[in-house]
Write an enzyme that holds these catalytic residues in place. Structure first.
Site, short mmCIF file in Angstrom:
data_model
loop_
_atom_site.label_atom_id
_atom_site.label_comp_id
_atom_site.label_asym_id
_atom_site.label_seq_id
_atom_site.Cartn_x
_atom_site.Cartn_y
_atom_site.Cartn_z
N PHE A 150 -9.97 -1.17 3.82
CA PHE A 150 -10.64 -1.40 2.52
C PHE A 150 -10.28 -0.36 1.46
O PHE A 150 -10.52 -0.58 0.28
CB PHE A 150 -12.18 -1.39 2.72
CG PHE A 150 -12.77 -0.01 2.84
CD1 PHE A 150 -13.02 0.76 1.71
CD2 PHE A 150 -13.06 0.54 4.09
CE1 PHE A 150 -13.56 2.04 1.81
CE2 PHE A 150 -13.58 1.81 4.20
CZ PHE A 150 -13.83 2.57 3.06
N LYS A 174 -3.28 -9.98 6.54
CA LYS A 174 -4.73 -10.14 6.77
C LYS A 174 -5.38 -8.93 6.10
O LYS A 174 -5.48 -7.85 6.66
CB LYS A 174 -5.01 -10.15 8.28
CG LYS A 174 -6.31 -10.81 8.72
CD LYS A 174 -7.58 -10.22 8.17
CE LYS A 174 -7.96 -8.91 8.79
NZ LYS A 174 -9.09 -8.26 8.05
N SER A 227 -9.18 2.34 10.99
CA SER A 227 -9.79 3.42 11.78
C SER A 227 -9.09 3.57 13.13
O SER A 227 -8.48 2.62 13.63
CB SER A 227 -11.27 3.10 11.98
OG SER A 227 -11.39 1.86 12.63
N CYS A 282 -7.37 8.50 3.79
CA CYS A 282 -6.93 9.08 5.07
C CYS A 282 -6.31 10.44 4.84
O CYS A 282 -6.04 11.17 5.79
CB CYS A 282 -5.96 8.15 5.76
SG CYS A 282 -4.39 8.04 4.90
N GLU A 383 -14.30 11.83 11.77
CA GLU A 383 -13.96 11.44 10.40
C GLU A 383 -15.25 11.04 9.68
O GLU A 383 -16.03 10.25 10.21
CB GLU A 383 -12.98 10.26 10.44
CG GLU A 383 -12.54 9.81 9.06
CD GLU A 383 -11.46 8.73 9.09
OE1 GLU A 383 -11.56 7.80 9.91
OE2 GLU A 383 -10.52 8.82 8.28
P1 NAD Z 1 -11.33 -0.61 9.93
O1 NAD Z 1 -10.63 -0.12 11.15
O2 NAD Z 1 -12.78 -0.89 10.01
O3 NAD Z 1 -10.65 -1.99 9.44
C1 NAD Z 1 -9.28 -2.10 9.25
C2 NAD Z 1 -8.85 -3.54 9.50
O4 NAD Z 1 -9.13 -3.86 10.86
C3 NAD Z 1 -9.59 -4.55 8.64
O5 NAD Z 1 -8.67 -5.51 8.19
C4 NAD Z 1 -10.62 -5.17 9.58
O6 NAD Z 1 -10.87 -6.53 9.31
C5 NAD Z 1 -9.98 -5.00 10.95
N1 NAD Z 1 -10.97 -4.72 12.00
C6 NAD Z 1 -12.12 -3.99 11.88
N2 NAD Z 1 -12.76 -3.91 13.08
C7 NAD Z 1 -12.01 -4.59 13.96
C8 NAD Z 1 -12.14 -4.86 15.36
N3 NAD Z 1 -13.16 -4.42 16.05
N4 NAD Z 1 -11.17 -5.60 15.96
C9 NAD Z 1 -10.11 -6.06 15.25
N5 NAD Z 1 -9.94 -5.82 13.93
C10 NAD Z 1 -10.87 -5.11 13.30
O7 NAD Z 1 -10.97 0.42 8.77
P2 NAD Z 1 -11.58 0.48 7.30
O8 NAD Z 1 -12.99 0.94 7.38
O9 NAD Z 1 -11.26 -0.77 6.57
O10 NAD Z 1 -10.67 1.63 6.66
C11 NAD Z 1 -10.95 2.99 6.77
C12 NAD Z 1 -10.14 3.63 7.87
O11 NAD Z 1 -8.76 3.45 7.64
C13 NAD Z 1 -10.35 5.13 7.95
O12 NAD Z 1 -10.45 5.50 9.30
C14 NAD Z 1 -9.08 5.70 7.33
O13 NAD Z 1 -8.74 7.00 7.73
C15 NAD Z 1 -8.08 4.69 7.77
N6 NAD Z 1 -6.89 4.72 6.93
C16 NAD Z 1 -5.77 5.30 7.44
C17 NAD Z 1 -4.63 5.39 6.66
C18 NAD Z 1 -3.39 6.04 7.21
O14 NAD Z 1 -2.38 6.02 6.54
N7 NAD Z 1 -3.44 6.62 8.40
C19 NAD Z 1 -4.62 4.87 5.36
C20 NAD Z 1 -5.78 4.25 4.88
C21 NAD Z 1 -6.92 4.19 5.68
#
Ligand code: NAD
Length: 482
Positions: A150, A174, A227, A282, A383
């Site tokens: 997000f 997605k 995450s 991140c 985090e």
């Molecule tokens: P999230 O893991 O909740 O969701 C990311 C994606 O995974 C979404 O599209 C979501 O629909 C899907 N998803 C969520 N839960 C799932 C599950 N149980 N099974 C399968 N798919 C699932 O992450 P978020 O809250 O959208 O984003 C924030 C996180 O992203 C933070 O941890 C941040 O550090 C990380 N992030 C990392 C980078 C990087 O470059 N390393 C960059 C941006 C964000």
């Protein structure tokens, strides 16, 4: 009820058959912006079929012609720059200034992918044995997919699909169900740029759509950003079905402030690193490690700087701190602040009661600063993903590096110093993939690789840069004798 978003499959906007939806809410105003359909396996299957069908012709389109669609997309993105940036602010909450920066970084990825005729070249060597020549060419691998988070609705999807389609693959995006609107606008622009049907598809949804992508035998590669627990799940499941995977996870970034640092510059940069995008990056600074004499002056100046931030709706003039993405995120970050207090850290600035009079429905958390944070505390090793800073006193640079290494994450880290020797020592010894020297956010650059290590990254080849071209292509080696 606002209308549900549609999926984009085979060049058409199609209604999802999903029976449940995620409500997209402007986190500053509380306004409902749309409904994300939580699509399932059947829709993923349709998207894969469309992408597989398109692959047979798209892979034969000359790279120079494929890149022209991206040149056109780039021009459209420039034209619609303000619409894209305000869409990011509306659905994500970050300030307009921050949104513009992220859209600009997205454009840079499109620009970089425009260079695919050069980037995709192989190599050749005559006479590997007498009269025998050898060459390798890069070929696309098939249908690729990305699952995105997000926090960067425009930029993160653009880390992937421009490279994938430029190299001749077809694609399924997605996007995060929390911020689907900007991704949809970008897909609209790609269609306007004339991209043939099926080359780029978008399926809205949550974990069911993700799991369908991971299991689908028709998909060759998965890129993920989100995450760490989900990154690990994606890596494990997608690899189990033989796919290439790059899964970028969460972070806990440490910043070292040496006593010889230019303290004003350091504090200005670090304030931006911690509180920019409401800490939902991140690359956000989280734990500040200040040795010896740096500790007290740094802590006091950081506190003053944090207090000077102006919280509000990101579309309003002069706002420097927007809300977190949702009421749920606010609850989660508030609980983390509660836990820091309970575990004995000193709460110097408490943002839990954060509120903005004009936006009573907003998910605001004020800038928060803790002192005396230990790695054993939850706020010291988990985090937080909110506008929360932790300050910790350390003995010296070695002690600081040991604290960085004690973390389960290794996404980014920075040092502020005027000593070349300390900077060199730090960059040489620290086991983290992205490093800032007098830089608070070691930002992703389209033409360099991007991604962490340890619990922050699962995979091998990283995002964008030349790694992307490698990730989305297979190296075919041909040995010839005539
Ligand atoms: P999230 O893991 O909740 O969701 C990311 C994606 O995974 C979404 O599209 C979501 O629909 C899907 N998803 C969520 N839960 C799932 C599950 N149980 N099974 C399968 N798919 C699932 O992450 P978020 O809250 O959208 O984003 C924030 C996180 O992203 C933070 O941890 C941040 O550090 C990380 N992030 C990392 C980078 C990087 O470059 N390393 C960059 C941006 C964000």
């Amino acid at each position: 009820m606002t209308t549900a978003l549609r999926n984009f499959i085979g060049g058409e906007w199609v209604e999802s058959s999903a029976t449940s939806h995620h409500e997209v809410v402007n986190p500053a105003t509380g306004e409902v912006l749309g409904q994300t359909p939580l699509s399932g396996a059947a829709e993923v299957d349709q998207a894969v079929a469309a992408a597989r069908d398109a692959f047979t012709t798209w892979r034969r389109v000359p790279p120079v012609v494929r890149s022209r669609y991206l040149f056109k997309l780039r021009a459209l993105m420039e034209e619609r720059f303000e619409d894209l940036a305000s869409s990011v602010t509306r659905e994500n909450g970050k300030t307009l200034h921050e949104s513009r920066g992220s859209v600009q970084r997205g454009i840079e990825n499109v620009e970089h992918a425009c260079g695919i005729p050069t980037l995709m070249m192989g190599q050749a060597l005559e006479d590997i044995a007498t009269g025998i020549d050898c060459e390798f060419v890069r070929q696309p691998i098939g249908v690729c997919a990305a699952i995105t988070p997000f926090n960067f609705p425009a930029m993160v999807p653009l880390w992937f699909w421009p490279y994938a389609i430029a190299t001749g693959n077809t694609f399924i995006l997605k996007p995060s169900e929390q911020v689907p609107l900007t991704a949809a606008l970008l897909v609209e622009l790609a269609a306007e740029a004339g991209l043939p049907p099926g080359v780029l598809n978008m399926v809205h949804g949550g974990k069911d759509a993700v799991n369908a992508l991971l299991a689908h035998p028709g998909i060759a590669a998965i890129s993920f950003v989100g995450s760490s627990p989900v990154a690990k799940h994606v890596y494990t499941e997608a690899a189990a079905t033989g796919k290439r995977v790059q899964a970028l996870g969460g972070a806990k970034n440490h910043i070292v402030i040496m006593p010889d640092a230019d303290m004003d510059q350091a504090v200005a940069n670090i304030t931006e690193s911690i509180f920019g995008c409401a800490g939902q990056r991140c690359l956000a600074g989280s734990v500040m490690l200040a040795p010896g004499k740096a500790y007290e002056p740094f802590r006091e100046k950081l506190l003053a700087s944090a207090k000077s931030l102006k919280m509000g709706y990101g579309l309003d003039e002069g706002v420097t701190l927007g809300p977190v993405v949702s009421a749920r995120a606010k609850e989660r970050v508030t609980a983390m602040i509660d836990s820091g207090k309970l575990e004995g850290a000193a709460l110097l600035l408490d943002g839990r009661a954060g509120a903005v009079a004009d936006y009573p429905k907003g998910s605001f958390i004020g800038p928060t600063v803790f002192d005396g944070v230990e790695p054993s505390m939850r706020i010291g090793h988990e985090e937080i993903f909110g506008p929360v800073a932790s300050v910790t006193h350390v003995e010296d640079l070695d002690d600081a590096i040991a604290k960085v290494h004690a973390s389960g994450f290794a996404n980014a880290t920075s040092i502020f110093t005027t000593s070349g020797r300390s900077a060199r020592e730090f960059r040489y010894n620290v086991g983290v993939s992205m490093i800032g020297v007098n830089i608070g956010v070691a930002a992703p650059m389209a033409f360099f690789p991007f991604g962490g290590t340890k619990g922050s990254f699962y995979g091998d080849l990283k995002a964008h840069g030349h790694d992307s071209v490698q990730f989305y292509t297979d190296k075919k080696v041909v040995i010839s004798r005539w």
